[in-house]
Scaffold this motif. Structure first.
Motif, PDB file in Angstrom:
ATOM      1  N   ILE A  30       4.840   2.119  -3.826  1.00 22.75           N
ATOM      2  CA  ILE A  30       4.632   1.613  -2.645  1.00 22.75           C
ATOM      3  C   ILE A  30       3.883   2.092  -1.376  1.00 22.75           C
ATOM      4  O   ILE A  30       2.888   2.247  -0.898  1.00 22.75           O
ATOM      5  CB  ILE A  30       5.692   0.651  -2.119  1.00 22.75           C
ATOM      6  N   LYS A  31       4.572   3.464  -1.229  1.00 26.49           N
ATOM      7  CA  LYS A  31       4.263   4.230  -0.153  1.00 26.49           C
ATOM      8  C   LYS A  31       2.981   5.261  -0.437  1.00 26.49           C
ATOM      9  O   LYS A  31       2.213   5.481   0.177  1.00 26.49           O
ATOM     10  CB  LYS A  31       5.687   5.203   0.202  1.00 26.49           C
ATOM     11  N   ASN A  32       2.946   5.842  -1.665  1.00 28.45           N
ATOM     12  CA  ASN A  32       1.841   6.661  -2.345  1.00 28.45           C
ATOM     13  C   ASN A  32       0.636   5.868  -2.507  1.00 28.45           C
ATOM     14  O   ASN A  32      -0.405   6.426  -2.045  1.00 28.45           O
ATOM     15  CB  ASN A  32       2.324   7.147  -3.681  1.00 28.45           C
ATOM     16  N   MET A  33       0.678   4.417  -2.750  1.00 28.61           N
ATOM     17  CA  MET A  33      -0.536   3.594  -2.648  1.00 28.61           C
ATOM     18  C   MET A  33      -0.848   2.972  -1.230  1.00 28.61           C
ATOM     19  O   MET A  33      -1.970   2.430  -1.177  1.00 28.61           O
ATOM     20  CB  MET A  33      -0.275   2.618  -3.907  1.00 28.61           C
ATOM     21  N   ALA A  34      -0.015   3.253  -0.420  1.00 34.00           N
ATOM     22  CA  ALA A  34      -0.276   2.709   1.050  1.00 34.00           C
ATOM     23  C   ALA A  34      -0.297   1.098   0.883  1.00 34.00           C
ATOM     24  O   ALA A  34      -1.293   0.494   1.360  1.00 34.00           O
ATOM     25  CB  ALA A  34      -1.261   3.183   1.821  1.00 34.00           C
ATOM     26  N   TYR A  62      10.762  11.963   1.074  1.00 40.33           N
ATOM     27  CA  TYR A  62       9.731  12.848   0.852  1.00 40.33           C
ATOM     28  C   TYR A  62       8.556  12.097   0.882  1.00 40.33           C
ATOM     29  O   TYR A  62       7.429  12.341   1.293  1.00 40.33           O
ATOM     30  CB  TYR A  62       9.999  13.525  -0.597  1.00 40.33           C
ATOM     31  N   ASP A  63       8.549  10.829   0.365  1.00 38.83           N
ATOM     32  CA  ASP A  63       7.469   9.824   0.440  1.00 38.83           C
ATOM     33  C   ASP A  63       6.817   9.711   1.769  1.00 38.83           C
ATOM     34  O   ASP A  63       5.783   9.549   2.279  1.00 38.83           O
ATOM     35  CB  ASP A  63       7.529   8.510  -0.388  1.00 38.83           C
ATOM     36  N   ASP A  64       7.741   9.318   2.660  1.00 36.58           N
ATOM     37  CA  ASP A  64       7.467   9.023   4.114  1.00 36.58           C
ATOM     38  C   ASP A  64       6.991  10.430   4.651  1.00 36.58           C
ATOM     39  O   ASP A  64       6.124  10.349   5.509  1.00 36.58           O
ATOM     40  CB  ASP A  64       8.937   8.763   4.863  1.00 36.58           C
ATOM     41  N   ILE A  91       2.603  -5.857  -1.491  1.00 35.07           N
ATOM     42  CA  ILE A  91       3.841  -5.545  -1.941  1.00 35.07           C
ATOM     43  C   ILE A  91       4.543  -6.886  -2.467  1.00 35.07           C
ATOM     44  O   ILE A  91       5.232  -7.229  -3.507  1.00 35.07           O
ATOM     45  CB  ILE A  91       4.717  -5.235  -0.668  1.00 35.07           C
ATOM     46  N   GLU A  92       4.219  -8.011  -1.732  1.00 36.03           N
ATOM     47  CA  GLU A  92       4.646  -8.982  -2.158  1.00 36.03           C
ATOM     48  C   GLU A  92       4.127  -9.964  -3.451  1.00 36.03           C
ATOM     49  O   GLU A  92       4.668 -10.637  -4.024  1.00 36.03           O
ATOM     50  CB  GLU A  92       4.163 -10.315  -1.214  1.00 36.03           C
ATOM     51  N   ALA A  93       2.979  -9.143  -3.789  1.00 33.47           N
ATOM     52  CA  ALA A  93       2.048  -9.732  -5.056  1.00 33.47           C
ATOM     53  C   ALA A  93       2.403  -8.780  -6.139  1.00 33.47           C
ATOM     54  O   ALA A  93       2.077  -9.006  -7.204  1.00 33.47           O
ATOM     55  CB  ALA A  93       0.672  -9.570  -4.787  1.00 33.47           C
ATOM     56  N   MET A  94       3.346  -7.762  -6.122  1.00 31.49           N
ATOM     57  CA  MET A  94       3.614  -6.850  -6.923  1.00 31.49           C
ATOM     58  C   MET A  94       4.224  -7.695  -8.103  1.00 31.49           C
ATOM     59  O   MET A  94       5.425  -8.384  -8.128  1.00 31.49           O
ATOM     60  CB  MET A  94       4.495  -5.531  -6.607  1.00 31.49           C
ATOM     61  N   ASP A  95       3.831  -6.946  -9.401  1.00 36.37           N
ATOM     62  CA  ASP A  95       4.577  -7.809 -10.703  1.00 36.37           C
ATOM     63  C   ASP A  95       5.523  -6.813 -10.918  1.00 36.37           C
ATOM     64  O   ASP A  95       5.161  -5.760 -11.552  1.00 36.37           O
ATOM     65  CB  ASP A  95       3.309  -7.999 -11.782  1.00 36.37           C
TER      66      ASP A  95
END
Length: 210
Positions: free
Chosen positions: A155-159, A194-196, A165-169
């Motif tokens: 989620i973070k790396n793909m911004a 680290y992602d932040d 996020i709601e639509a993630m399968d």
């Protein structure tokens, strides 16, 4: 140094495709090859070509890798080929190492306190386990927490936006709520993972004046 002299001294063993990559210094270049095919050799030689043939100041070159081990290898291989003195003028960092420098500069310049970096994966796992239990009313397995950690990194790396996020399968129950609570917990504690660190650094760069 003349190009022919450089090739004779440092790049005689490269094939035509590798040599073309070494000399491609204007604009973005993608070097795509399988493991063990000489990518690091090409990159190290390209750095030397930029400095010795193209007269790029070494202090203006940033070599960025993903792992600390790769950073050390790049530096040591460059130094072995082109000398310790020249290597000392160049910057070799990981992606997170560069992000840390950007955050530190921003904090000093604007008097902002940057979040504390949460480096202990055990602490992160325990936090995610507590959040999972709060949201889903059950204990999460180790594999579930690993999957949740991977999803948060994605989620973070793909911004991703809230809608994305709601639509993630995913098989993770209530992932959007888990993500929101995780981020809220980090913010309350004045922490970042680290992602932040990479996300915040990118936000600073995008907000910086041209």
């Amino acid at each position: 140094m003349q190009k022919d002299s450089f090739i004779q001294q440092y790049a005689a063993g490269l094939n035509p495709q590798q040599l073309a990559a070494v000399q491609a210094v204007n604009g973005p270049v993608l070097l795509l090859a399988v493991p063990g095919s000489g990518k690091t050799t090409v990159l190290v030689t390209r750095l030397g070509y930029m400095v010795l043939c193209c007269h790029v100041p070494p202090a203006q070159i940033l070599t960025m890798t993903y792992t600390v081990a790769a950073t050390h290898e790049m530096r040591s291989r460059f130094a072995a080929r082109f000398g310790d003195e020249l290597a000392a003028e160049m910057t070799f960092r990981t992606i997170n190492g560069l992000s840390a420098v950007i955050l530190q500069y921003y904090s000093r310049t604007y008097g902002r306190r940057q979040p504390e970096l949460l480096t202990n994966e055990g602490d992160i796992t325990r936090l995610l386990g507590d959040i999972w239990q709060q949201v889903n009313r059950e204990f999460a397995t180790e594999s579930t927490l690993k999957e949740l950690r991977t999803a948060i990194t994605y989620i973070k790396n793909m911004a991703l936006t809230d809608a994305e996020i709601e639509a993630m399968d995913t098989d993770l129950a209530n992932l959007p709520e888990l993500y929101r609570r995780y981020q809220a917990a980090l913010k309350r504690a004045g922490q970042m993972d680290y992602d932040d660190q990479m996300v915040f650094a990118l936000q600073i760069l995008r907000a910086a004046p041209p």
